[in-house]
Design an enzyme around this catalytic site. Structure first.
Site, PDB file in Angstrom:
ATOM      1  N   LYS A 194       0.605  -1.561   0.036  1.00  0.00           N
ATOM      2  CA  LYS A 194       0.380   0.040   0.462  1.00  0.00           C
ATOM      3  C   LYS A 194       1.129   1.610  -0.327  1.00  0.00           C
ATOM      4  O   LYS A 194       0.803   2.622  -0.910  1.00  0.00           O
ATOM      5  CB  LYS A 194      -1.084   0.096   0.942  1.00  0.00           C
ATOM      6  CG  LYS A 194      -2.044  -1.089   1.705  1.00  0.00           C
ATOM      7  CD  LYS A 194      -2.658  -0.961   2.497  1.00  0.00           C
ATOM      8  CE  LYS A 194      -1.702  -0.935   3.877  1.00  0.00           C
ATOM      9  NZ  LYS A 194      -1.270  -1.934   3.729  1.00  0.00           N
TER      10      LYS A 194
ATOM     11  N   ARG B 104      -9.498   1.253   8.228  1.00  0.00           N
ATOM     12  CA  ARG B 104      -9.704   0.693   8.392  1.00  0.00           C
ATOM     13  C   ARG B 104     -10.477  -0.475   9.541  1.00  0.00           C
ATOM     14  O   ARG B 104     -10.071  -2.198   9.949  1.00  0.00           O
ATOM     15  CB  ARG B 104      -8.326   0.194   9.216  1.00  0.00           C
ATOM     16  CG  ARG B 104      -6.856  -0.495   8.991  1.00  0.00           C
ATOM     17  CD  ARG B 104      -5.516  -0.454  10.177  1.00  0.00           C
ATOM     18  NE  ARG B 104      -4.910  -1.331   9.935  1.00  0.00           N
ATOM     19  CZ  ARG B 104      -3.768  -0.934   9.351  1.00  0.00           C
ATOM     20  NH1 ARG B 104      -3.507   1.012   8.686  1.00  0.00           N
ATOM     21  NH2 ARG B 104      -2.431  -1.311   8.988  1.00  0.00           N
TER      22      ARG B 104
ATOM     23  N   ARG C  50      11.455  -5.946   5.071  1.00  0.00           N
ATOM     24  CA  ARG C  50      11.896  -4.512   4.702  1.00  0.00           C
ATOM     25  C   ARG C  50      12.219  -3.381   5.807  1.00  0.00           C
ATOM     26  O   ARG C  50      12.673  -3.857   7.074  1.00  0.00           O
ATOM     27  CB  ARG C  50       9.872  -4.004   5.633  1.00  0.00           C
ATOM     28  CG  ARG C  50      10.036  -2.531   5.539  1.00  0.00           C
ATOM     29  CD  ARG C  50       8.528  -2.125   5.502  1.00  0.00           C
ATOM     30  NE  ARG C  50       8.120  -1.975   6.262  1.00  0.00           N
ATOM     31  CZ  ARG C  50       6.424  -2.461   6.091  1.00  0.00           C
ATOM     32  NH1 ARG C  50       5.638  -1.079   5.036  1.00  0.00           N
ATOM     33  NH2 ARG C  50       5.780  -3.102   7.453  1.00  0.00           N
TER      34      ARG C  50
ATOM     35  N   ARG D 179      11.466  -1.676  11.728  1.00  0.00           N
ATOM     36  CA  ARG D 179       9.895  -1.310  12.049  1.00  0.00           C
ATOM     37  C   ARG D 179       9.868  -2.621  13.145  1.00  0.00           C
ATOM     38  O   ARG D 179       9.760  -3.582  13.136  1.00  0.00           O
ATOM     39  CB  ARG D 179       8.597  -1.194  11.497  1.00  0.00           C
ATOM     40  CG  ARG D 179       8.597   0.301  11.186  1.00  0.00           C
ATOM     41  CD  ARG D 179       7.110   0.655  10.092  1.00  0.00           C
ATOM     42  NE  ARG D 179       6.170  -0.445  10.564  1.00  0.00           N
ATOM     43  CZ  ARG D 179       5.064  -0.438   9.297  1.00  0.00           C
ATOM     44  NH1 ARG D 179       5.498   0.342   8.122  1.00  0.00           N
ATOM     45  NH2 ARG D 179       4.120  -0.929   9.520  1.00  0.00           N
TER      46      ARG D 179
ATOM     47  N   ARG E 172      -1.231  -8.602  13.992  1.00  0.00           N
ATOM     48  CA  ARG E 172      -1.700  -7.627  13.102  1.00  0.00           C
ATOM     49  C   ARG E 172      -2.115  -7.693  12.165  1.00  0.00           C
ATOM     50  O   ARG E 172      -3.258  -7.675  11.158  1.00  0.00           O
ATOM     51  CB  ARG E 172      -0.482  -7.199  12.071  1.00  0.00           C
ATOM     52  CG  ARG E 172       0.554  -5.428  13.008  1.00  0.00           C
ATOM     53  CD  ARG E 172       2.238  -5.596  12.518  1.00  0.00           C
ATOM     54  NE  ARG E 172       2.203  -4.995  10.991  1.00  0.00           N
ATOM     55  CZ  ARG E 172       3.077  -4.463  10.166  1.00  0.00           C
ATOM     56  NH1 ARG E 172       4.259  -5.618  10.857  1.00  0.00           N
ATOM     57  NH2 ARG E 172       2.472  -3.474   9.323  1.00  0.00           N
TER      58      ARG E 172
HETATM   59  P1  AP5 Z   1       4.721  -1.369   2.113  1.00  0.00           P
HETATM   60  O1  AP5 Z   1       4.820  -0.807   0.372  1.00  0.00           O
HETATM   61  O2  AP5 Z   1       5.809  -0.783   3.061  1.00  0.00           O
HETATM   62  O3  AP5 Z   1       3.804  -2.259   2.467  1.00  0.00           O
HETATM   63  P2  AP5 Z   1       2.454  -2.012   3.287  1.00  0.00           P
HETATM   64  O4  AP5 Z   1       0.770  -2.519   2.985  1.00  0.00           O
HETATM   65  O5  AP5 Z   1       2.798  -0.274   3.248  1.00  0.00           O
HETATM   66  O6  AP5 Z   1       2.825  -2.488   4.762  1.00  0.00           O
HETATM   67  P3  AP5 Z   1       2.481  -1.814   6.304  1.00  0.00           P
HETATM   68  O7  AP5 Z   1       3.321  -2.306   6.931  1.00  0.00           O
HETATM   69  O8  AP5 Z   1       2.939  -0.082   5.976  1.00  0.00           O
HETATM   70  O9  AP5 Z   1       0.867  -1.653   6.476  1.00  0.00           O
HETATM   71  P4  AP5 Z   1       0.482  -1.651   7.492  1.00  0.00           P
HETATM   72  O10 AP5 Z   1      -0.934  -1.545   7.223  1.00  0.00           O
HETATM   73  O11 AP5 Z   1       0.373  -3.019   8.790  1.00  0.00           O
HETATM   74  O12 AP5 Z   1       1.005  -0.673   7.900  1.00  0.00           O
HETATM   75  P5  AP5 Z   1       0.434   0.798   8.817  1.00  0.00           P
HETATM   76  O13 AP5 Z   1       1.147   1.521   9.034  1.00  0.00           O
HETATM   77  O14 AP5 Z   1      -0.141   1.029   8.031  1.00  0.00           O
HETATM   78  O15 AP5 Z   1       6.113  -3.038   1.260  1.00  0.00           O
HETATM   79  C1  AP5 Z   1       6.095  -3.895   2.490  1.00  0.00           C
HETATM   80  C2  AP5 Z   1       7.139  -4.180   2.156  1.00  0.00           C
HETATM   81  O16 AP5 Z   1       7.258  -5.058   0.844  1.00  0.00           O
HETATM   82  C3  AP5 Z   1       9.068  -3.476   1.404  1.00  0.00           C
HETATM   83  O17 AP5 Z   1       9.789  -3.635   1.802  1.00  0.00           O
HETATM   84  C4  AP5 Z   1       8.543  -3.077   0.477  1.00  0.00           C
HETATM   85  O18 AP5 Z   1      10.108  -2.776  -0.400  1.00  0.00           O
HETATM   86  C5  AP5 Z   1       7.834  -4.329  -0.711  1.00  0.00           C
HETATM   87  N1  AP5 Z   1       7.172  -4.155  -1.210  1.00  0.00           N
HETATM   88  C6  AP5 Z   1       6.319  -3.688  -1.777  1.00  0.00           C
HETATM   89  N2  AP5 Z   1       5.723  -3.973  -3.151  1.00  0.00           N
HETATM   90  C7  AP5 Z   1       6.085  -4.847  -3.319  1.00  0.00           C
HETATM   91  C8  AP5 Z   1       6.370  -5.593  -4.549  1.00  0.00           C
HETATM   92  N3  AP5 Z   1       4.812  -5.252  -5.778  1.00  0.00           N
HETATM   93  N4  AP5 Z   1       7.437  -6.747  -4.259  1.00  0.00           N
HETATM   94  C9  AP5 Z   1       8.145  -6.954  -4.284  1.00  0.00           C
HETATM   95  N5  AP5 Z   1       8.736  -6.265  -2.949  1.00  0.00           N
HETATM   96  C10 AP5 Z   1       7.390  -4.816  -2.286  1.00  0.00           C
HETATM   97  O19 AP5 Z   1       0.225   0.692   9.997  1.00  0.00           O
HETATM   98  C11 AP5 Z   1       1.240   0.630  11.604  1.00  0.00           C
HETATM   99  C12 AP5 Z   1       0.254   0.141  12.527  1.00  0.00           C
HETATM  100  O20 AP5 Z   1      -0.784   1.639  12.780  1.00  0.00           O
HETATM  101  C13 AP5 Z   1      -1.203  -0.692  12.721  1.00  0.00           C
HETATM  102  O21 AP5 Z   1      -1.055  -2.143  12.626  1.00  0.00           O
HETATM  103  C14 AP5 Z   1      -2.139   0.321  13.506  1.00  0.00           C
HETATM  104  O22 AP5 Z   1      -1.441  -0.373  14.937  1.00  0.00           O
HETATM  105  C15 AP5 Z   1      -1.734   1.549  13.216  1.00  0.00           C
HETATM  106  N6  AP5 Z   1      -2.175   2.396  12.393  1.00  0.00           N
HETATM  107  C16 AP5 Z   1      -2.713   2.769  11.824  1.00  0.00           C
HETATM  108  N7  AP5 Z   1      -3.684   2.882  10.525  1.00  0.00           N
HETATM  109  C17 AP5 Z   1      -4.727   3.098  11.021  1.00  0.00           C
HETATM  110  C18 AP5 Z   1      -6.191   3.167  11.602  1.00  0.00           C
HETATM  111  N8  AP5 Z   1      -6.510   3.534  10.347  1.00  0.00           N
HETATM  112  N9  AP5 Z   1      -6.614   2.465  12.726  1.00  0.00           N
HETATM  113  C19 AP5 Z   1      -6.235   2.275  13.784  1.00  0.00           C
HETATM  114  N10 AP5 Z   1      -5.032   1.720  13.433  1.00  0.00           N
HETATM  115  C20 AP5 Z   1      -4.557   2.471  12.640  1.00  0.00           C
END
Ligand code: AP5
Length: 231
Positions: free
Chosen positions: A25, A100, A139, A172, A183
């Site tokens: 994402k 979410r 990552r 992270r 998660r």
């Molecule tokens: P990346 O693009 O970073 O993936 P992502 O889907 O953004 O993964 P996240 O772990 O950031 O998502 P998340 O939803 O758990 O975390 P968030 O920060 O939102 O890619 C991942 C890896 O894969 C990288 O190394 C990249 O290089 C690689 N990659 C990407 N695409 C690729 C491809 N096509 N091929 C190969 N490699 C690839 O949330 C963190 C925490 O915050 C949550 O757990 C929660 O506690 C809180 N939080 C955030 N938002 C909310 C909300 N709305 N409500 C409640 N709690 C929330």
């Protein structure tokens, strides 16, 4: 500004990236937002900024995020509402990690209506769990500019050093294997229901997120371009 970096036009609505942790994402939201000159709104990044600054919100969010749990809707909704009221969001924006929960999605629908936006466009990143574990455990992120690497698929030229600005890379805390499981569980239980929620509204576009970054990007850009043409 180089030709390929110039925005290709206005986005005209909210684009939502919906998908499990590690589905790409953030990687794709950043590219899409850059292409349209729209703000990239990652609620995860916003919360991590609050944690780094030690704000009251950050202090509440930290233990939950460290355990792989969601932050309560009330806290996230206030943070998002304040952000999208800013003038840079007036022509649309790209959400990454929001909404979410069904509560967040309903609240967002109301907020967009009140601000005169049309319905959002939702990109569902479809991918199997085996690949997610590899992406999350691999990552690494730059401490300075936030550039994202993957030790398996996109390693930096020098171990743990950012190619772009020489910053140190870090893992992270919630990318440790023991936190990944809760998660994914939180995603299945609280976020996956949004797939049928948005499908029923006819707003969902599915993308095969297991393909390469470039292939996924191409599919998304085409989908968004045809959405704008249709809208
Ligand atoms: P990346 O693009 O970073 O993936 P992502 O889907 O953004 O993964 P996240 O772990 O950031 O998502 P998340 O939803 O758990 O975390 P968030 O920060 O939102 O890619 C991942 C890896 O894969 C990288 O190394 C990249 O290089 C690689 N990659 C990407 N695409 C690729 C491809 N096509 N091929 C190969 N490699 C690839 O949330 C963190 C925490 O915050 C949550 O757990 C929660 O506690 C809180 N939080 C955030 N938002 C909310 C909300 N709305 N409500 C409640 N709690 C929330």
């Amino acid at each position: 500004m180089a030709l390929e970096q110039r925005p290709v036009g206005k986005l005209d609505r909210a684009v939502i990236f919906l998908g499990p942790p590690g589905s790409g994402k953030g990687t794709q939201a950043k590219v899409l937002a850059g292409k349209y000159g729209a703000p990239h709104l990652s609620t995860g990044d916003m919360l991590r900024e609050h944690i780094a600054k030690g704000t009251p919100l950050g202090q509440k969010a930290k233990p939950l995020m460290d355990r792989g749990e969601l932050v309560p809707d009330s806290l996230v909704l206030k943070m998002v509402a304040e952000r999208i009221e800013r003038p840079d969001c007036s022509h649309g924006f790209v959400f990454d990690g929001f909404p979410r929960t069904v509560t967040q999605a309903k609240y967002l629908g109301e907020l967009l209506r009140r601000q005169g936006f049309q319905q959002p466009f939702v990109i569902h990143m479809v991918i199997g769990y085996t690949l997610l574990i590899r992406r999350l455990t691999g990552r690494r992120t730059c401490k300075i500019g936030g550039e994202v690497y993957n030790i398996f698929d996109r390693p930096p030229k020098v171990d743990m050093i950012c190619d772009v600005d020489g910053g140190e890379l870090y893992q992270r805390p919630d990318d440790r294997e023991e936190v990944i499981k809760p998660r994914l569980h939180a995603y299945d239980k609280l976020t996956a229901p949004l797939v049928s929620f948005y499908r029923r509204l006819g707003l969902l576009h599915e993308v095969d997120a297991s393909k390469s970054v470039a292939e996924v990007e191409q599919e998304i850009c085409q989908a968004v371009a045809s959405m704008r043409g249709a809208g």
